[in-house]
Design a protein around this motif. Structure first.
Motif, PDB file in Angstrom:
ATOM      1  N   GLU A 128       0.834  -1.200   0.000  1.00 16.42           N
ATOM      2  CA  GLU A 128       0.000   0.000   0.000  1.00 16.42           C
ATOM      3  C   GLU A 128       0.874   1.258   0.000  1.00 16.42           C
ATOM      4  OE1 GLU A 128      -1.099   1.206   4.528  1.00 16.42           O
ATOM      5  OE2 GLU A 128      -2.147  -0.555   3.764  1.00 16.42           O
ATOM      6  N   HIS A 129       0.245   2.391  -0.323  1.00 16.03           N
ATOM      7  CA  HIS A 129       0.904   3.681  -0.183  1.00 16.03           C
ATOM      8  C   HIS A 129       0.665   4.182   1.240  1.00 16.03           C
ATOM      9  CE1 HIS A 129       1.352   4.054  -4.599  1.00 16.03           C
ATOM     10  NE2 HIS A 129       2.307   4.912  -4.267  1.00 16.03           N
ATOM     11  N   LEU A 130       1.739   4.395   1.991  1.00 16.21           N
ATOM     12  CA  LEU A 130       1.564   5.028   3.288  1.00 16.21           C
ATOM     13  C   LEU A 130       1.103   6.459   3.054  1.00 16.21           C
ATOM     14  CD1 LEU A 130       4.665   3.696   5.245  1.00 16.21           C
ATOM     15  CD2 LEU A 130       2.301   2.919   5.381  1.00 16.21           C
ATOM     16  N   PRO A 131       0.135   6.952   3.807  1.00 15.10           N
ATOM     17  CA  PRO A 131      -0.463   8.251   3.501  1.00 15.10           C
ATOM     18  C   PRO A 131       0.461   9.423   3.817  1.00 15.10           C
ATOM     19  CG  PRO A 131      -1.300   7.411   5.577  1.00 15.10           C
ATOM     20  CD  PRO A 131      -0.475   6.309   4.987  1.00 15.10           C
ATOM     21  N   ALA A 132       0.259  10.528   3.090  1.00  9.96           N
ATOM     22  CA  ALA A 132       0.927  11.781   3.430  1.00  9.96           C
ATOM     23  C   ALA A 132       0.296  12.322   4.699  1.00  9.96           C
ATOM     24  CB  ALA A 132       0.780  12.778   2.286  1.00  9.96           C
ATOM     25  N   GLN A 133       1.112  12.846   5.600  1.00  9.64           N
ATOM     26  CA  GLN A 133       0.549  13.367   6.844  1.00  9.64           C
ATOM     27  C   GLN A 133       1.505  14.365   7.492  1.00  9.64           C
ATOM     28  OE1 GLN A 133      -0.128  10.007   9.497  1.00  9.64           O
ATOM     29  NE2 GLN A 133       1.507   8.860   8.521  1.00  9.64           N
ATOM     30  N   GLN A 134       0.906  15.244   8.272  1.00  4.59           N
ATOM     31  CA  GLN A 134       1.666  16.230   9.042  1.00  4.59           C
ATOM     32  C   GLN A 134       2.088  15.594  10.360  1.00  4.59           C
ATOM     33  OE1 GLN A 134       0.668  20.734   9.921  1.00  4.59           O
ATOM     34  NE2 GLN A 134      -0.461  19.446  11.371  1.00  4.59           N
ATOM     35  N   VAL A 135       3.370  15.780  10.720  1.00  2.00           N
ATOM     36  CA  VAL A 135       3.872  15.137  11.937  1.00  2.00           C
ATOM     37  C   VAL A 135       4.735  16.104  12.736  1.00  2.00           C
ATOM     38  CG1 VAL A 135       3.914  12.861  10.828  1.00  2.00           C
ATOM     39  CG2 VAL A 135       5.994  14.252  10.860  1.00  2.00           C
ATOM     40  N   LEU A 136       4.745  15.878  14.045  1.00  2.00           N
ATOM     41  CA  LEU A 136       5.797  16.411  14.906  1.00  2.00           C
ATOM     42  C   LEU A 136       6.928  15.394  14.855  1.00  2.00           C
ATOM     43  CD1 LEU A 136       3.678  17.503  18.007  1.00  2.00           C
ATOM     44  CD2 LEU A 136       4.592  18.997  16.212  1.00  2.00           C
ATOM     45  N   SER A 137       8.154  15.840  14.672  1.00  2.00           N
ATOM     46  CA  SER A 137       9.250  14.914  14.391  1.00  2.00           C
ATOM     47  C   SER A 137      10.501  15.266  15.182  1.00  2.00           C
ATOM     48  CB  SER A 137       9.568  14.930  12.891  1.00  2.00           C
ATOM     49  OG  SER A 137      10.756  14.217  12.606  1.00  2.00           O
ATOM     50  N   ILE A 138      11.212  14.234  15.610  1.00  2.00           N
ATOM     51  CA  ILE A 138      12.533  14.373  16.230  1.00  2.00           C
ATOM     52  C   ILE A 138      13.487  13.445  15.500  1.00  2.00           C
ATOM     53  CG2 ILE A 138      13.932  13.964  18.296  1.00  2.00           C
ATOM     54  CD1 ILE A 138      11.541  14.723  19.999  1.00  2.00           C
ATOM     55  N   ARG A 139      14.593  13.976  15.045  1.00  2.00           N
ATOM     56  CA  ARG A 139      15.627  13.165  14.383  1.00  2.00           C
ATOM     57  C   ARG A 139      16.641  12.705  15.425  1.00  2.00           C
ATOM     58  NH1 ARG A 139      16.044  13.619   8.739  1.00  2.00           N
ATOM     59  NH2 ARG A 139      18.274  13.196   8.811  1.00  2.00           N
ATOM     60  N   GLU A 140      17.003  11.437  15.333  1.00  2.00           N
ATOM     61  CA  GLU A 140      17.976  10.847  16.247  1.00  2.00           C
ATOM     62  C   GLU A 140      18.961   9.992  15.464  1.00  2.00           C
ATOM     63  OE1 GLU A 140      18.759  11.151  19.266  1.00  2.00           O
ATOM     64  OE2 GLU A 140      17.021  11.611  20.547  1.00  2.00           O
ATOM     65  N   THR A 141      20.145   9.835  16.009  1.00  2.00           N
ATOM     66  CA  THR A 141      21.115   8.897  15.453  1.00  2.00           C
ATOM     67  C   THR A 141      20.991   7.597  16.226  1.00  2.00           C
ATOM     68  OG1 THR A 141      22.654  10.649  14.837  1.00  2.00           O
ATOM     69  CG2 THR A 141      23.551   8.419  15.006  1.00  2.00           C
ATOM     70  N   LEU A 142      20.709   6.528  15.508  1.00  2.00           N
ATOM     71  CA  LEU A 142      20.496   5.231  16.135  1.00  2.00           C
ATOM     72  C   LEU A 142      21.797   4.451  16.129  1.00  2.00           C
ATOM     73  CD1 LEU A 142      18.212   3.494  17.348  1.00  2.00           C
ATOM     74  CD2 LEU A 142      17.951   2.444  15.104  1.00  2.00           C
ATOM     75  N   GLN A 143      22.225   4.038  17.318  1.00  2.00           N
ATOM     76  CA  GLN A 143      23.449   3.260  17.458  1.00  2.00           C
ATOM     77  C   GLN A 143      23.137   2.014  18.281  1.00  2.00           C
ATOM     78  OE1 GLN A 143      25.972   6.427  19.158  1.00  2.00           O
ATOM     79  NE2 GLN A 143      27.153   6.373  17.256  1.00  2.00           N
ATOM     80  N   VAL A 191      11.559  10.029  14.529  1.00  2.00           N
ATOM     81  CA  VAL A 191      10.446   9.602  15.352  1.00  2.00           C
ATOM     82  C   VAL A 191       9.311  10.591  15.116  1.00  2.00           C
ATOM     83  CG1 VAL A 191       9.687   9.041  17.681  1.00  2.00           C
ATOM     84  CG2 VAL A 191      12.072   8.671  17.031  1.00  2.00           C
ATOM     85  N   CYS A 192       8.136  10.081  14.731  1.00  2.00           N
ATOM     86  CA  CYS A 192       7.060  10.953  14.245  1.00  2.00           C
ATOM     87  C   CYS A 192       5.750  10.725  14.991  1.00  2.00           C
ATOM     88  CB  CYS A 192       6.821  10.698  12.752  1.00  2.00           C
ATOM     89  SG  CYS A 192       8.275  11.002  11.713  1.00  2.00           S
ATOM     90  N   LEU A 193       5.068  11.828  15.249  1.00  2.00           N
ATOM     91  CA  LEU A 193       3.740  11.794  15.848  1.00  2.00           C
ATOM     92  C   LEU A 193       2.787  12.568  14.943  1.00  2.00           C
ATOM     93  CD1 LEU A 193       1.974  11.016  18.302  1.00  2.00           C
ATOM     94  CD2 LEU A 193       2.569  13.237  19.294  1.00  2.00           C
ATOM     95  N   PRO A 194       1.907  11.886  14.208  1.00  2.00           N
ATOM     96  CA  PRO A 194       0.970  12.582  13.319  1.00  2.00           C
ATOM     97  C   PRO A 194      -0.004  13.459  14.115  1.00  2.00           C
ATOM     98  CG  PRO A 194       1.168  10.269  12.727  1.00  2.00           C
ATOM     99  CD  PRO A 194       1.824  10.424  14.061  1.00  2.00           C
ATOM    100  N   VAL A 195      -0.141  14.714  13.697  1.00  2.00           N
ATOM    101  CA  VAL A 195      -1.038  15.660  14.375  1.00  2.00           C
ATOM    102  C   VAL A 195      -1.800  16.454  13.323  1.00  2.00           C
ATOM    103  CG1 VAL A 195       0.270  15.905  16.526  1.00  2.00           C
ATOM    104  CG2 VAL A 195       0.907  17.271  14.539  1.00  2.00           C
ATOM    105  N   SER A 196      -2.961  16.949  13.722  1.00  2.00           N
ATOM    106  CA  SER A 196      -3.782  17.735  12.809  1.00  2.00           C
ATOM    107  C   SER A 196      -3.835  19.185  13.280  1.00  2.00           C
ATOM    108  CB  SER A 196      -5.197  17.149  12.743  1.00  2.00           C
ATOM    109  OG  SER A 196      -5.781  17.119  14.040  1.00  2.00           O
ATOM    110  N   GLY A 216      12.251  23.860  19.751  1.00  2.00           N
ATOM    111  CA  GLY A 216      13.551  23.253  20.003  1.00  2.00           C
ATOM    112  C   GLY A 216      13.900  22.234  18.942  1.00  2.00           C
ATOM    113  N   ARG A 217      14.168  21.027  19.367  1.00  2.00           N
ATOM    114  CA  ARG A 217      14.523  19.998  18.383  1.00  2.00           C
ATOM    115  C   ARG A 217      13.292  19.340  17.770  1.00  2.00           C
ATOM    116  NH1 ARG A 217      16.584  14.283  20.637  1.00  2.00           N
ATOM    117  NH2 ARG A 217      14.983  13.816  22.183  1.00  2.00           N
ATOM    118  N   ILE A 218      12.110  19.683  18.246  1.00  2.00           N
ATOM    119  CA  ILE A 218      10.870  19.144  17.680  1.00  2.00           C
ATOM    120  C   ILE A 218      10.527  19.938  16.419  1.00  2.00           C
ATOM    121  CG2 ILE A 218       8.413  18.751  18.025  1.00  2.00           C
ATOM    122  CD1 ILE A 218       8.971  18.429  21.005  1.00  2.00           C
ATOM    123  N   GLU A 219      10.463  19.251  15.299  1.00  2.00           N
ATOM    124  CA  GLU A 219      10.163  19.887  14.018  1.00  2.00           C
ATOM    125  C   GLU A 219       8.731  19.557  13.592  1.00  2.00           C
ATOM    126  OE1 GLU A 219      13.557  19.637  11.073  1.00  2.00           O
ATOM    127  OE2 GLU A 219      14.105  17.969  12.420  1.00  2.00           O
TER     128      GLU A 219
END
Length: 269
Positions: free
Chosen positions: A117-132, A178-183, A190-193
């Protein structure tokens, strides 16, 4: 003659088949006391019945033939031979139990619900992290930070939270979002985009169970995608379809494991 048993009679008394008795004769494990020179018939002594029964029991316990010969040749070492066999059986049982657990896990993976399926387009609050790896705690920590910000601002969640792991990176190290879809009208802090995630084609498998077991599900989804001849980009997403507060039981968690596909792959498939 008195005291002599034909192979059929000896087989009946010992529980060993004539075929097995001939084999034991050939390998010098249990030889008949007499062989008729004219007919070639094997004849056993009555006194050998007990030995035949013991050999049958030992073989039923899985004792190898060389060990049985050793036991017969050195009766004083019988306890040692049997103790060694007990340790060998315990090791084999542990290995088979491990294989059984892996088989059960594999069967569980194989019955995952797969879909394209196509994952839907959506608005999100996002934090980028480096995974180790193995330091995966950055993902729940970032999600908790997003949830706290959402609650403080009164934003509405529009879909399950997820994270995207982007292709590339050095070895297992990579960048995750890391994403949290919001409307509605939302703002960064800060680091939350605030981002608009684009719609993307994906091959998805739904895993039911605790988060610490999702790792094994990735290989199952990837193998199924490649079996179908799909072209993967190398980027993945983990979507938390059902967790707290929907259910307190980790075994009832539902997580979508998504492998992103090349742009035209879904249309072609």
């Amino acid at each position: 003659m008195a005291g002599r048993l034909l192979i059929s009679q000896f087989a009946l008394l010992t529980g060993l088949s004539p075929k097995t008795l001939r084999h034991y004769d050939d390998i010098d494990l249990l030889k008949p006391e007499w062989i008729d020179e004219t007919s070639g018939y094997r004849q056993y002594g009555v006194a050998q019945v007990s030995l035949g029964i013991h050999i049958r029991h030992w073989r039923q316990l899985g004792l190898p033939v060389p060990e049985i010969k050793r036991l017969l040749q050195s009766p004083d070492h019988g306890a040692q031979v049997l103790s060694q066999h007990e340790r060998r059986l315990r090791t084999e049982i542990a290995e088979r139990e491990g294989a059984l657990r892996n088989l059960r896990a594999l069967l569980k993976e194989n019955v995952m619900d797969y879909r394209l399926e196509h994952l839907p387009a959506q608005q999100v609050l996002s934090i980028r992290e480096t995974l180790q790896p193995p330091h995966y705690e950055v993902i729940p920590q970032a999600l908790q930070e997003l949830m706290a910000y959402k609650k403080a601002q009164g934003y509405e969640v529009s879909a399950p939270s997820f994270f995207i792991r982007h292709a590339g990176g050095d070895g297992e190290t990579g960048v995750v979002e890391v994403c949290l879809p919001v409307s509605g009208d939302v703002h960064p802090s800060g680091r939350i985009e605030v981002k608009n995630v684009q719609s993307q084609p994906a091959f998805i498998g739904r895993f039911v169970g605790p988060y610490e077991k999702t790792g094994a599900a990735y290989s199952g989804v990837a193998e199924e995608a490649l079996r179908r001849g799909l072209r993967l980009t190398g980027s993945t997403a983990e979507i938390y379809v059902k967790s707290v507060p929907q259910t307190p039981d980790p075994n009832a968690y539902e997580t979508d494991i998504a492998f992103f596909l090349e742009p035209n792959e879904l249309a072609e498939g």
